[in-house]
Enzyme design. Structure first.
Site, mmCIF file in Angstrom:
data_model
loop_
_atom_site.group_PDB
_atom_site.id
_atom_site.type_symbol
_atom_site.label_atom_id
_atom_site.label_comp_id
_atom_site.label_asym_id
_atom_site.label_seq_id
_atom_site.Cartn_x
_atom_site.Cartn_y
_atom_site.Cartn_z
ATOM 1 N N LYS A 7 0.079 4.313 -0.332
ATOM 2 C CA LYS A 7 -0.546 5.518 0.228
ATOM 3 C C LYS A 7 -0.300 6.714 -0.698
ATOM 4 C CE LYS A 7 0.047 3.239 4.578
ATOM 5 N NZ LYS A 7 0.103 3.288 6.007
ATOM 6 N N GLU A 65 -5.268 -5.213 10.445
ATOM 7 C CA GLU A 65 -4.237 -4.185 10.637
ATOM 8 C C GLU A 65 -4.534 -3.392 11.905
ATOM 9 O OE1 GLU A 65 -2.154 -2.984 6.749
ATOM 10 O OE2 GLU A 65 -4.021 -1.886 6.845
ATOM 11 N N GLY A 122 2.488 2.136 10.497
ATOM 12 C CA GLY A 122 3.448 3.227 10.325
ATOM 13 C C GLY A 122 4.163 3.634 11.603
ATOM 14 N N ASN A 151 0.871 -1.179 0.000
ATOM 15 C CA ASN A 151 0.000 0.000 0.000
ATOM 16 C C ASN A 151 0.906 1.227 0.000
ATOM 17 O OD1 ASN A 151 -1.811 2.033 0.508
ATOM 18 N ND2 ASN A 151 -2.322 1.382 2.599
ATOM 19 N N GLU A 209 -6.602 4.424 7.778
ATOM 20 C CA GLU A 209 -6.469 5.862 7.513
ATOM 21 C C GLU A 209 -7.771 6.433 6.962
ATOM 22 O OE1 GLU A 209 -2.780 5.521 5.342
ATOM 23 O OE2 GLU A 209 -1.864 4.918 7.236
ATOM 24 N N SER A 240 3.543 -2.256 10.142
ATOM 25 C CA SER A 240 4.997 -2.245 10.350
ATOM 26 C C SER A 240 5.674 -3.564 9.942
ATOM 27 C CB SER A 240 5.322 -1.872 11.803
ATOM 28 O OG SER A 240 4.850 -0.569 12.078
ATOM 29 N N HIS A 252 -9.570 0.870 5.074
ATOM 30 C CA HIS A 252 -8.225 1.047 5.623
ATOM 31 C C HIS A 252 -8.309 2.004 6.814
ATOM 32 C CE1 HIS A 252 -4.105 2.431 6.086
ATOM 33 N NE2 HIS A 252 -3.768 1.258 5.580
HETATM 34 P P1 PGA Z 1 2.930 0.130 7.446
HETATM 35 O O1 PGA Z 1 1.468 0.373 6.793
HETATM 36 O O2 PGA Z 1 3.466 -1.152 6.895
HETATM 37 O O3 PGA Z 1 3.749 1.322 7.008
HETATM 38 O O4 PGA Z 1 2.747 0.051 8.914
HETATM 39 C C1 PGA Z 1 0.573 -0.688 6.596
HETATM 40 C C2 PGA Z 1 -0.707 -0.202 5.964
HETATM 41 O O5 PGA Z 1 -1.116 0.941 6.171
HETATM 42 O O6 PGA Z 1 -1.375 -0.940 5.223
#
Ligand code: PGA
Length: 271
Positions: free
Chosen positions: A23, A187, A193, A21, A115, A233, A113
């Site tokens: 983003k 997740e 992140g 992803n 976010e 992560s 997601h």
């Molecule tokens: P990350 O993000 O691996 O940077 O923690 C995962 C995601 O948002 O799908």
């Protein structure tokens, strides 16, 4: 369903799903450069079994050039869109419609997601409407679920997962029997992140819970065919810890998927 064999020769239980992803990162030239590097790594490295599904979710504006590159280079990567609107067209300035995403070359769509849920305030009803729109308009949804840090500290992880999964699949509008498989990523919001990844054991438990919920809602055979991933992560140094768990079929990777070498290492750890 193709069988994946591990390097040891033992059969892997299910297909693998390794997705990046991106983003709001990478312009068109950087996205194409990534694909060029990944193609070289895939050509020069070991054969990746067909049952290892590879996917990337770039910014919507980069789907067309990436799809063109994928068609001409033959690199076996699926493209997905990070966000869609429920309606196929209309006066919704700034939104992406599913038919246009499909025409651009997207085969998958992220739905729910964290976010989108937390920064853009998408609630369970909107997530469930988006999931249904994907099914109706012909793009495969990848549903993301997971608890916030506060919910985790209050011991609500399982309740949140149950609520988020059942709000989509208990709806009588989503006919589970019509789905070939279901793609879900667990997740935990606090792990996205932050570098604070869930332990492999905790991720396994949550993925197992999701499969049980799917089994209860759509039957054991659909649950067994569905691909349940962990995200939060993930990097090449911890990816194997997750993938060696029975209940975890794949990974949804944010930051680490921006680097083609790192993404390739994670793919190689998937079989
Ligand atoms: P990350 O993000 O691996 O940077 O923690 C995962 C995601 O948002 O799908």
């Amino acid at each position: 369903m193709p069988e994946v064999r591990e390097r040891s020769g033992a059969p892997v239980r299910r297909e693998r799903f390794i997705a990046g992803n991106w983003k709001m990162n990478k312009g068109a030239s950087e996205s194409l450069e990534f694909l060029r590097k990944l193609s070289v790594l895939l050509e020069q490295g070991e054969d990746i079994p067909d049952a290892v599904n590879m996917a990337l979710f770039p910014q919507a504006v980069n789907i067309i050039p990436m799809a063109d590159h994928i068609r001409s280079s033959g690199v076996n990567v699926l493209l997905g869109i990070q966000n869609i609107h429920c309606k196929p067209s209309g006066a919704f300035t700034g939104e992406n419609s599913i038919p246009c995403a499909i025409e651009a070359g997207a085969k998958l769509a992220l739905v729910g997601h964290s976010e989108r849920r937390h920064i853009f305030r998408e609630d369970d009803l909107l997530v469930s409407n988006k999931y249904l729109a994907c099914l109706e308009q012909g793009i495969e949804p990848l549903l993301c679920v997971g608890e916030t840090e506060e919910e985790r500290n209050r011991g609500l992880t399982k309740d949140v997962i149950e609520r988020q999964v059942s709000s989509v699949f208990s709806s009588d509008r989503v006919i589970m029997a019509e789905q070939e498989r279901i793609l879900i990523a667990y997740e935990p919001v606090w792990a996205i992140g932050t570098g604070m990844n869930a332990t492999a054991g905790d991720a396994r438990e949550c993925c197992a819970l999701i499969r049980d919920l799917l089994s209860g809602l759509g039957g054991p055979s659909l649950a067994a065919r569905s691909l349940i991933s962990y995200g939060g992560s993930v990097k090449s140094s911890n990816s194997e810890d997750y993938l060696e768990q029975e209940e975890i079929d794949g990974l949804l990777i944010g930051g680490a998927s921006l680097d083609p070498d790192e993404f390739y290492r994670i793919i190689c750890n998937a079989f």
